[in-house]
Design a protein around this motif. Structure first.
Motif, PDB file in Angstrom:
ATOM      1  N   VAL A 250       0.689  -1.180   0.003  1.00 15.34           N
ATOM      2  CA  VAL A 250       0.144  -0.136  -0.026  1.00 15.34           C
ATOM      3  C   VAL A 250       0.806   1.213   0.009  1.00 15.34           C
ATOM      4  CG1 VAL A 250      -1.988  -1.209   1.149  1.00 15.34           C
ATOM      5  CG2 VAL A 250      -0.264   0.158   2.401  1.00 15.34           C
ATOM      6  N   VAL A 251       0.392   2.139  -0.763  1.00 12.11           N
ATOM      7  CA  VAL A 251       1.025   3.506  -0.635  1.00 12.11           C
ATOM      8  C   VAL A 251       0.862   4.218   0.665  1.00 12.11           C
ATOM      9  CG1 VAL A 251       1.522   5.689  -1.848  1.00 12.11           C
ATOM     10  CG2 VAL A 251       1.000   3.833  -3.047  1.00 12.11           C
ATOM     11  N   ALA A 252       1.872   4.835   1.344  1.00  8.32           N
ATOM     12  CA  ALA A 252       1.798   5.613   2.653  1.00  8.32           C
ATOM     13  C   ALA A 252       2.442   6.904   2.599  1.00  8.32           C
ATOM     14  CB  ALA A 252       2.327   4.556   3.941  1.00  8.32           C
ATOM     15  N   ASP A 253       1.900   7.725   3.164  1.00 12.90           N
ATOM     16  CA  ASP A 253       2.542   8.993   3.432  1.00 12.90           C
ATOM     17  C   ASP A 253       2.433   9.578   4.818  1.00 12.90           C
ATOM     18  OD1 ASP A 253      -0.138  10.181   3.518  1.00 12.90           O
ATOM     19  OD2 ASP A 253      -0.106  10.595   1.503  1.00 12.90           O
ATOM     20  N   ASP A 254       2.556  10.924   5.087  1.00 20.80           N
ATOM     21  CA  ASP A 254       2.803  11.672   6.261  1.00 20.80           C
ATOM     22  C   ASP A 254       1.041  11.333   7.158  1.00 20.80           C
ATOM     23  OD1 ASP A 254       5.201  12.423   5.710  1.00 20.80           O
ATOM     24  OD2 ASP A 254       4.262  14.123   4.666  1.00 20.80           O
ATOM     25  N   ARG A 255       0.130  11.221   6.169  1.00 19.46           N
ATOM     26  CA  ARG A 255      -1.206  10.820   7.163  1.00 19.46           C
ATOM     27  C   ARG A 255      -1.191   9.414   7.810  1.00 19.46           C
ATOM     28  NH1 ARG A 255      -4.541  12.218   1.847  1.00 19.46           N
ATOM     29  NH2 ARG A 255      -2.761  11.029   1.210  1.00 19.46           N
ATOM     30  N   MET A 256      -0.120   8.537   7.476  1.00 21.03           N
ATOM     31  CA  MET A 256      -0.402   7.436   8.054  1.00 21.03           C
ATOM     32  C   MET A 256       0.118   7.023   9.544  1.00 21.03           C
ATOM     33  SD  MET A 256      -0.739   3.847   7.614  1.00 21.03           S
ATOM     34  CE  MET A 256      -0.443   3.591   5.815  1.00 21.03           C
ATOM     35  N   ARG A 257      -0.964   6.635  10.268  1.00 19.38           N
ATOM     36  CA  ARG A 257      -0.745   6.466  11.795  1.00 19.38           C
ATOM     37  C   ARG A 257       0.184   5.206  12.096  1.00 19.38           C
ATOM     38  NH1 ARG A 257      -6.627   6.310  14.153  1.00 19.38           N
ATOM     39  NH2 ARG A 257      -5.405   5.655  15.900  1.00 19.38           N
ATOM     40  N   ALA A 258       0.859   5.495  13.212  1.00 21.81           N
ATOM     41  CA  ALA A 258       1.713   4.388  13.677  1.00 21.81           C
ATOM     42  C   ALA A 258       1.072   3.062  13.706  1.00 21.81           C
ATOM     43  CB  ALA A 258       2.490   4.803  14.696  1.00 21.81           C
ATOM     44  N   ASP A 259      -0.173   3.023  14.634  1.00 23.92           N
ATOM     45  CA  ASP A 259      -0.715   1.817  14.911  1.00 23.92           C
ATOM     46  C   ASP A 259      -1.315   1.386  13.662  1.00 23.92           C
ATOM     47  OD1 ASP A 259      -0.694   2.275  17.705  1.00 23.92           O
ATOM     48  OD2 ASP A 259      -2.363   3.320  17.968  1.00 23.92           O
ATOM     49  N   ILE A 260      -1.672   1.917  12.628  1.00 24.92           N
ATOM     50  CA  ILE A 260      -2.236   1.096  11.459  1.00 24.92           C
ATOM     51  C   ILE A 260      -1.036   0.534  10.682  1.00 24.92           C
ATOM     52  CG2 ILE A 260      -3.318   1.865   9.146  1.00 24.92           C
ATOM     53  CD1 ILE A 260      -5.011   4.063  10.527  1.00 24.92           C
ATOM     54  N   ALA A 261       0.157   1.345  10.639  1.00 18.38           N
ATOM     55  CA  ALA A 261       1.319   0.796   9.914  1.00 18.38           C
ATOM     56  C   ALA A 261       1.723  -0.178  10.362  1.00 18.38           C
ATOM     57  CB  ALA A 261       2.525   2.055   9.921  1.00 18.38           C
ATOM     58  N   TYR A 262       1.879  -0.229  11.924  1.00 17.17           N
ATOM     59  CA  TYR A 262       2.357  -1.468  12.661  1.00 17.17           C
ATOM     60  C   TYR A 262       1.517  -2.714  12.264  1.00 17.17           C
ATOM     61  CZ  TYR A 262       3.427  -4.442  16.643  1.00 17.17           C
ATOM     62  OH  TYR A 262       3.923  -5.602  17.379  1.00 17.17           O
TER      63      TYR A 262
END
Length: 371
Positions: free
Chosen positions: A30-42
């Protein structure tokens, strides 16, 4: 190299995948940027989904740090000195590396990193990877390792026994633990000092010490092409290229020597990447091979020097009896040993899960000769 595929802006995209750890290409991206929250990324990373970063470079590093904190909450805690405890920590570190390795960045045709506030990584990437073969995706953790390794390569590591600096290349074990070099610099030499072999030379630091101690010629070997290039570079920098013959990829060269030196990986465990081969020796196979073949490569009256830490013994991975049995089975006898204590900063780091073992660790130079 395999490719990775993802959708971005209603377009399917594809780029070459590269991993020094031989990690397989991610199947879900998935494409991620500065809006990505750490909980979701983890959560996504734990589920096996890679995140292709398109935001600010420094924010990517902050996100990775936040993901690391979440991984660390499941750390096994302090080790109890058993082999099972050691392997439990190895499994945890492998899991941590996989999770953090799912944050990806793209490198362009010239290794440029086109992110806001990103550093110029082109020179570091050329030094690590060689000439570019086109755009590629790498994990951010790998790229940070490439950047850090290039800084070490440029600055070098001061080696008091040489009175000079050694410049480690990417993927080559750096001589930051100088106590084992000091052992080699003060051990009593055999009577003849014509030829020495330095097996698994790495940066070439031990070969350089042997030349400075009076050996006419040192043959330095390694199975890693990166190590061979690094050793040649350091021999040239030190003005010793005429007396250090770097050859390989192999472990033992042809012929015999008055002194055969080896500083093998100290821990008999499976490495999780090519970069760990300088530390981990699967089932102690390199140590066993070196000891078995020492006698066949020694001139009459020559010695084999084995530089080895007892950390494996303190972690329950190998016993002292197993080591001495290997020496005896190889037809070797112990002429003497020299011991030293480590001086690196992890000795005093009480947060290290292996603090007790590292605090008590002893590194020895075993002087061996044919029985």
């Amino acid at each position: 190299m395999p490719d990775i595929h993802w959708n971005e802006g209603h377009t399917e995209r594809c780029v070459r995948w590269h991993s020094e750890n031989a990690a397989p290409p991610p199947k879900r991206i998935v494409v991620a940027d500065d809006r990505m929250r750490a909980d979701i990324a983890y959560r996504l990373a734990c589920e096996g989904t890679a995140l292709l970063w398109r935001g600010d470079y420094h924010n990517a590093r902050l996100l990775m740090q936040a993901m690391r904190r979440r991984v660390e909450r499941k750390s096994p805690g302090a080790a109890d000195g058993s082999a099972e405890s050691f392997h439990r920590h190895r499994r945890f570190r492998d899991h941590r590396a996989r999770v953090l390795g799912r944050l990806l960045v793209l490198l362009g045709d010239d290794y440029s990193l086109r992110l806001r506030r990103s550093p110029d990584v082109r020179q570091a990437c050329v030094a690590a990877y060689g000439p570019s073969q086109g755009p590629m995706a790498v994990s951010l953790t790998e790229l940070l390792g490439v950047i850090g390794a290039h800084q070490w390569r440029v600055r070098g590591v001061e080696v008091p026994a040489l009175g000079a600096r050694i410049h480690p290349h990417y993927g080559v074990f750096s001589p930051v633990r100088g106590e084992y070099v000091d052992l080699l610099a003060r051990a009593p030499l055999p009577a003849a000092r014509r030829t020495a072999f330095d097996l698994g030379t790495g940066t070439g630091v031990l070969a350089a010490v042997l030349v400075r101690r009076g050996f006419e010629r040192v043959v330095a070997t390694d199975v890693s092409p990166r190590a061979l290039a690094c050793a040649r570079d350091n021999a040239r920098r030190l003005g010793l290229a005429a007396r250090i013959d770097v050859t390989g990829p192999c472990l033992f060269p042809e012929g015999r020597a008055d002194l055969v030196v080896c500083n093998p990986p100290w821990l008999p465990a499976r490495p999780t990447s090519a970069l760990e081969l300088g530390v981990y020796d699967p089932e102690g196979s390199m140590l066993r091979d070196v000891l078995t073949r020492f006698a066949d490569h020694l001139e009459p009256g020559g010695e084999g020097w084995l530089v080895l830490s007892d950390l494996a013994e303190r972690l329950g991975l190998r016993s002292r009896r197993q080591l001495t049995d290997l020496i005896e089975a190889a037809g070797l006898r112990v002429v003497g040993t020299l011991d030293t204590r480590p001086r690196h900063r992890r000795v005093t780091d009480s947060t290290d899960p292996f603090h007790r073992a590292r605090r008590d660790e002893v590194t020895s130079l075993w002087r061996l000769s044919s029985a």
